[in-house]
Motif scaffolding. Sequence first.
Motif, PDB file in Angstrom:
ATOM      1  N   SER A  49       0.821  -1.204   0.000  1.00  0.00           N
ATOM      2  CA  SER A  49       0.000   0.000   0.000  1.00  0.00           C
ATOM      3  C   SER A  49       0.857   1.257   0.000  1.00  0.00           C
ATOM      4  CB  SER A  49      -0.920   0.006   1.217  1.00  0.00           C
ATOM      5  OG  SER A  49      -0.141   0.062   2.384  1.00  0.00           O
ATOM      6  N   PHE A  50       0.258   2.335  -0.435  1.00  0.00           N
ATOM      7  CA  PHE A  50       0.913   3.641  -0.430  1.00  0.00           C
ATOM      8  C   PHE A  50      -0.068   4.658   0.124  1.00  0.00           C
ATOM      9  CE2 PHE A  50       2.492   1.294  -4.103  1.00  0.00           C
ATOM     10  CZ  PHE A  50       3.864   1.405  -3.951  1.00  0.00           C
ATOM     11  N   GLN A  51       0.433   5.579   0.920  1.00  0.00           N
ATOM     12  CA  GLN A  51      -0.416   6.651   1.410  1.00  0.00           C
ATOM     13  C   GLN A  51      -0.411   7.801   0.406  1.00  0.00           C
ATOM     14  OE1 GLN A  51       0.701   8.268   5.236  1.00  0.00           O
ATOM     15  NE2 GLN A  51      -1.406   8.917   5.624  1.00  0.00           N
ATOM     16  N   LEU A  52      -1.571   8.416   0.219  1.00  0.00           N
ATOM     17  CA  LEU A  52      -1.672   9.547  -0.712  1.00  0.00           C
ATOM     18  C   LEU A  52      -2.143  10.768   0.065  1.00  0.00           C
ATOM     19  CD1 LEU A  52      -3.615   7.638  -3.502  1.00  0.00           C
ATOM     20  CD2 LEU A  52      -1.137   7.971  -3.363  1.00  0.00           C
ATOM     21  N   ILE A  53      -1.573  11.904  -0.240  1.00  0.00           N
ATOM     22  CA  ILE A  53      -1.952  13.120   0.487  1.00  0.00           C
ATOM     23  C   ILE A  53      -2.477  14.166  -0.489  1.00  0.00           C
ATOM     24  CG2 ILE A  53      -1.147  14.968   2.032  1.00  0.00           C
ATOM     25  CD1 ILE A  53       0.946  12.869   3.036  1.00  0.00           C
ATOM     26  N   GLY A  54      -3.679  14.658  -0.191  1.00  0.00           N
ATOM     27  CA  GLY A  54      -4.324  15.639  -1.058  1.00  0.00           C
ATOM     28  C   GLY A  54      -3.477  16.889  -1.234  1.00  0.00           C
ATOM     29  N   GLY A  55      -3.445  17.398  -2.454  1.00  0.00           N
ATOM     30  CA  GLY A  55      -2.724  18.633  -2.738  1.00  0.00           C
ATOM     31  C   GLY A  55      -1.227  18.477  -2.930  1.00  0.00           C
ATOM     32  N   LYS A  56      -0.709  17.297  -2.603  1.00  0.00           N
ATOM     33  CA  LYS A  56       0.738  17.064  -2.695  1.00  0.00           C
ATOM     34  C   LYS A  56       1.138  16.764  -4.132  1.00  0.00           C
ATOM     35  CE  LYS A  56       3.292  16.830   1.240  1.00  0.00           C
ATOM     36  NZ  LYS A  56       4.426  17.747   1.174  1.00  0.00           N
ATOM     37  N   PHE A  57       1.150  17.785  -4.958  1.00  0.00           N
ATOM     38  CA  PHE A  57       1.409  17.566  -6.374  1.00  0.00           C
ATOM     39  C   PHE A  57       2.842  17.192  -6.691  1.00  0.00           C
ATOM     40  CE2 PHE A  57      -2.712  18.715  -7.703  1.00  0.00           C
ATOM     41  CZ  PHE A  57      -2.805  18.019  -8.886  1.00  0.00           C
ATOM     42  N   ASP A  58       3.753  17.591  -5.795  1.00  0.00           N
ATOM     43  CA  ASP A  58       5.150  17.233  -6.058  1.00  0.00           C
ATOM     44  C   ASP A  58       5.364  15.730  -5.895  1.00  0.00           C
ATOM     45  OD1 ASP A  58       4.496  17.789  -3.382  1.00  0.00           O
ATOM     46  OD2 ASP A  58       6.600  18.036  -2.825  1.00  0.00           O
ATOM     47  N   LYS A  59       4.453  15.075  -5.185  1.00  0.00           N
ATOM     48  CA  LYS A  59       4.569  13.620  -4.992  1.00  0.00           C
ATOM     49  C   LYS A  59       3.675  12.837  -5.955  1.00  0.00           C
ATOM     50  CE  LYS A  59       6.696  13.331  -0.664  1.00  0.00           C
ATOM     51  NZ  LYS A  59       8.062  13.666  -1.080  1.00  0.00           N
ATOM     52  N   ALA A  60       2.908  13.552  -6.756  1.00  0.00           N
ATOM     53  CA  ALA A  60       1.937  12.881  -7.631  1.00  0.00           C
ATOM     54  C   ALA A  60       2.612  11.899  -8.563  1.00  0.00           C
ATOM     55  CB  ALA A  60       1.168  13.923  -8.428  1.00  0.00           C
ATOM     56  N   GLY A  61       2.100  10.693  -8.573  1.00  0.00           N
ATOM     57  CA  GLY A  61       2.637   9.667  -9.466  1.00  0.00           C
ATOM     58  C   GLY A  61       3.627   8.745  -8.789  1.00  0.00           C
ATOM     59  N   GLU A  62       4.047   9.083  -7.578  1.00  0.00           N
ATOM     60  CA  GLU A  62       5.062   8.236  -6.922  1.00  0.00           C
ATOM     61  C   GLU A  62       4.534   6.849  -6.586  1.00  0.00           C
ATOM     62  OE1 GLU A  62       7.061  10.190  -3.657  1.00  0.00           O
ATOM     63  OE2 GLU A  62       8.033  11.608  -5.033  1.00  0.00           O
ATOM     64  N   ALA A  63       3.295   6.795  -6.090  1.00  0.00           N
ATOM     65  CA  ALA A  63       2.705   5.494  -5.759  1.00  0.00           C
ATOM     66  C   ALA A  63       2.554   4.653  -7.034  1.00  0.00           C
ATOM     67  CB  ALA A  63       1.348   5.687  -5.087  1.00  0.00           C
ATOM     68  N   SER A  64       2.015   5.269  -8.074  1.00  0.00           N
ATOM     69  CA  SER A  64       1.804   4.540  -9.334  1.00  0.00           C
ATOM     70  C   SER A  64       3.127   4.111  -9.958  1.00  0.00           C
ATOM     71  CB  SER A  64       1.067   5.416 -10.346  1.00  0.00           C
ATOM     72  OG  SER A  64      -0.065   5.981  -9.763  1.00  0.00           O
ATOM     73  N   THR A  65       4.128   4.974  -9.856  1.00  0.00           N
ATOM     74  CA  THR A  65       5.435   4.636 -10.423  1.00  0.00           C
ATOM     75  C   THR A  65       6.054   3.452  -9.684  1.00  0.00           C
ATOM     76  OG1 THR A  65       5.737   6.962 -11.017  1.00  0.00           O
ATOM     77  CG2 THR A  65       7.697   5.589 -11.067  1.00  0.00           C
ATOM     78  N   SER A  66       5.932   3.442  -8.341  1.00  0.00           N
ATOM     79  CA  SER A  66       6.468   2.316  -7.569  1.00  0.00           C
ATOM     80  C   SER A  66       5.747   1.023  -7.910  1.00  0.00           C
ATOM     81  CB  SER A  66       6.308   2.546  -6.070  1.00  0.00           C
ATOM     82  OG  SER A  66       6.878   3.754  -5.703  1.00  0.00           O
ATOM     83  N   LEU A  67       4.414   1.125  -8.040  1.00  0.00           N
ATOM     84  CA  LEU A  67       3.658  -0.083  -8.378  1.00  0.00           C
ATOM     85  C   LEU A  67       4.034  -0.581  -9.776  1.00  0.00           C
ATOM     86  CD1 LEU A  67       1.519  -2.202  -7.761  1.00  0.00           C
ATOM     87  CD2 LEU A  67      -0.240  -0.608  -8.542  1.00  0.00           C
ATOM     88  N   LYS A  68       4.197   0.352 -10.699  1.00  0.00           N
ATOM     89  CA  LYS A  68       4.584  -0.041 -12.063  1.00  0.00           C
ATOM     90  C   LYS A  68       5.928  -0.777 -12.053  1.00  0.00           C
ATOM     91  CE  LYS A  68       6.085   1.515 -16.505  1.00  0.00           C
ATOM     92  NZ  LYS A  68       6.903   2.526 -17.151  1.00  0.00           N
ATOM     93  N   LYS A  69       6.874  -0.249 -11.276  1.00  0.00           N
ATOM     94  CA  LYS A  69       8.196  -0.893 -11.187  1.00  0.00           C
ATOM     95  C   LYS A  69       8.063  -2.305 -10.643  1.00  0.00           C
ATOM     96  CE  LYS A  69      11.202   3.104 -10.977  1.00  0.00           C
ATOM     97  NZ  LYS A  69      11.296   4.274 -10.070  1.00  0.00           N
ATOM     98  N   LYS A  70       7.241  -2.436  -9.621  1.00  0.00           N
ATOM     99  CA  LYS A  70       7.030  -3.733  -8.994  1.00  0.00           C
ATOM    100  C   LYS A  70       6.446  -4.738 -10.001  1.00  0.00           C
ATOM    101  CE  LYS A  70       6.086  -5.580  -4.693  1.00  0.00           C
ATOM    102  NZ  LYS A  70       6.936  -5.096  -3.640  1.00  0.00           N
ATOM    103  N   LEU A  71       5.412  -4.302 -10.726  1.00  0.00           N
ATOM    104  CA  LEU A  71       4.752  -5.190 -11.696  1.00  0.00           C
ATOM    105  C   LEU A  71       5.717  -5.589 -12.808  1.00  0.00           C
ATOM    106  CD1 LEU A  71       1.279  -3.402 -12.055  1.00  0.00           C
ATOM    107  CD2 LEU A  71       1.878  -5.327 -10.571  1.00  0.00           C
ATOM    108  N   THR A  72       6.540  -4.622 -13.234  1.00  0.00           N
ATOM    109  CA  THR A  72       7.515  -4.903 -14.288  1.00  0.00           C
ATOM    110  C   THR A  72       8.542  -5.920 -13.792  1.00  0.00           C
ATOM    111  OG1 THR A  72       7.210  -2.650 -15.079  1.00  0.00           O
ATOM    112  CG2 THR A  72       9.119  -3.824 -15.931  1.00  0.00           C
ATOM    113  N   GLU A  73       9.027  -5.703 -12.569  1.00  0.00           N
ATOM    114  CA  GLU A  73      10.010  -6.624 -11.982  1.00  0.00           C
ATOM    115  C   GLU A  73       9.455  -8.031 -11.842  1.00  0.00           C
ATOM    116  OE1 GLU A  73      12.192  -3.228  -9.292  1.00  0.00           O
ATOM    117  OE2 GLU A  73      11.158  -4.862  -8.246  1.00  0.00           O
ATOM    118  N   MET A  74       8.145  -8.105 -11.576  1.00  0.00           N
ATOM    119  CA  MET A  74       7.513  -9.413 -11.423  1.00  0.00           C
ATOM    120  C   MET A  74       7.407 -10.147 -12.754  1.00  0.00           C
ATOM    121  SD  MET A  74       4.406  -8.620  -8.844  1.00  0.00           S
ATOM    122  CE  MET A  74       3.720 -10.268  -9.069  1.00  0.00           C
ATOM    123  N   GLY A  75       7.693  -9.430 -13.824  1.00  0.00           N
ATOM    124  CA  GLY A  75       7.662 -10.055 -15.141  1.00  0.00           C
ATOM    125  C   GLY A  75       6.277 -10.124 -15.748  1.00  0.00           C
TER     126      GLY A  75
END
Lengths: 113, 144
Positions: B12-38
């Motif tokens: 899981s990842f925590q998301l904080i409203g208005g935090k635009f500088d962090k936008a996409g970090e959760a999705s990017t981490s999940l994408k990396k994980k899925l890619t690594e899983m093959g």
Amino acid sequence: MKLEELVKELSLDVRSGSNGLEKEITGGYASDLLSDVMTRSQPGNVWITLQTHPNIVAVASMKDITGVIIVVGREPQEETLNKAIAENVTIMTTPMTTFETVGKIYELLNKKT
Amino acid sequence: MSARSNVPIEGSFQLIGGKFDKAGEASTSLKKKLTEMGLNVEIVRRASIATFEAEINVIIYAAAGWLRYYITDDTLRIVIEDMGPGIENIELAMQEGYSTAPEWARAMGWGAGMGLPNMKKNSDKFKIDSVVGEGTTVEMIINL
Ligand SMILES: Nc1ncnc2c1ncn2[C@@H]1O[C@H](COP(=O)(O)OP(=O)(O)O)[C@@H](O)[C@H]1O
Ligand SMILES: [Mg+2]
């Protein structure tokens, strides 16, 4: 065509991720709407936009964009460049408009194939 | 489905409203994980579009939220739950082009009204529940 050839031909200013210049370009997509880019860009594309904020790095990285070209002389935000360096995303700038930039890239890519 | 164990994977990842500088970090981490899983690139592509749009919605509209994912042998399930204003008319919100995004978000290139329709398009099962004044939960399942 490699990104570095495009940089040379269009005299683009490389602002981050110069180690990505070796990568091959599969085509391009021009849009300033981020959901549109999320949907329609293809892996390996160059993305032409006038957006300068850090979210463009996230979009580029999520969609495996080969390089982002920021047009009309707009300056990427400092945070955008910091993120781009960290994520290894190539950001380039040009004084040209979207129309001119896309026209030139289109011509170059079609000449090649 | 190469190189995957039979053990369910979740995170899981925590998301904080208005935090635009962090936008996409959760999705990017999940994408990396899925890619690594093959996982297949098309699956990763669909999951990326869907989670990124959901993450952005929490950041634009809500105060805070969670992105949770569960991976089993045959499904990827992503749940995005937020504490926010909720959605009054879900049918309307699901229409392509409908958006109440504030001006500052539009200036950033968000607010095309494509987020929810794209989440639905890119998942095999899509469910959205919302209570006005409490929050919104989006559940997406992608078959592997
Ligand atoms: N998590 C959420 N909380 C509150 N409202 C939301 C949420 N997600 C979506 N909405 C509402 O649904 C509308 C459509 O969302 P979406 O399709 O993602 O387009 P956009 O974000 O570009 O407006 C939003 O403008 C907003 O009114
Ligand atoms: Mg949205």
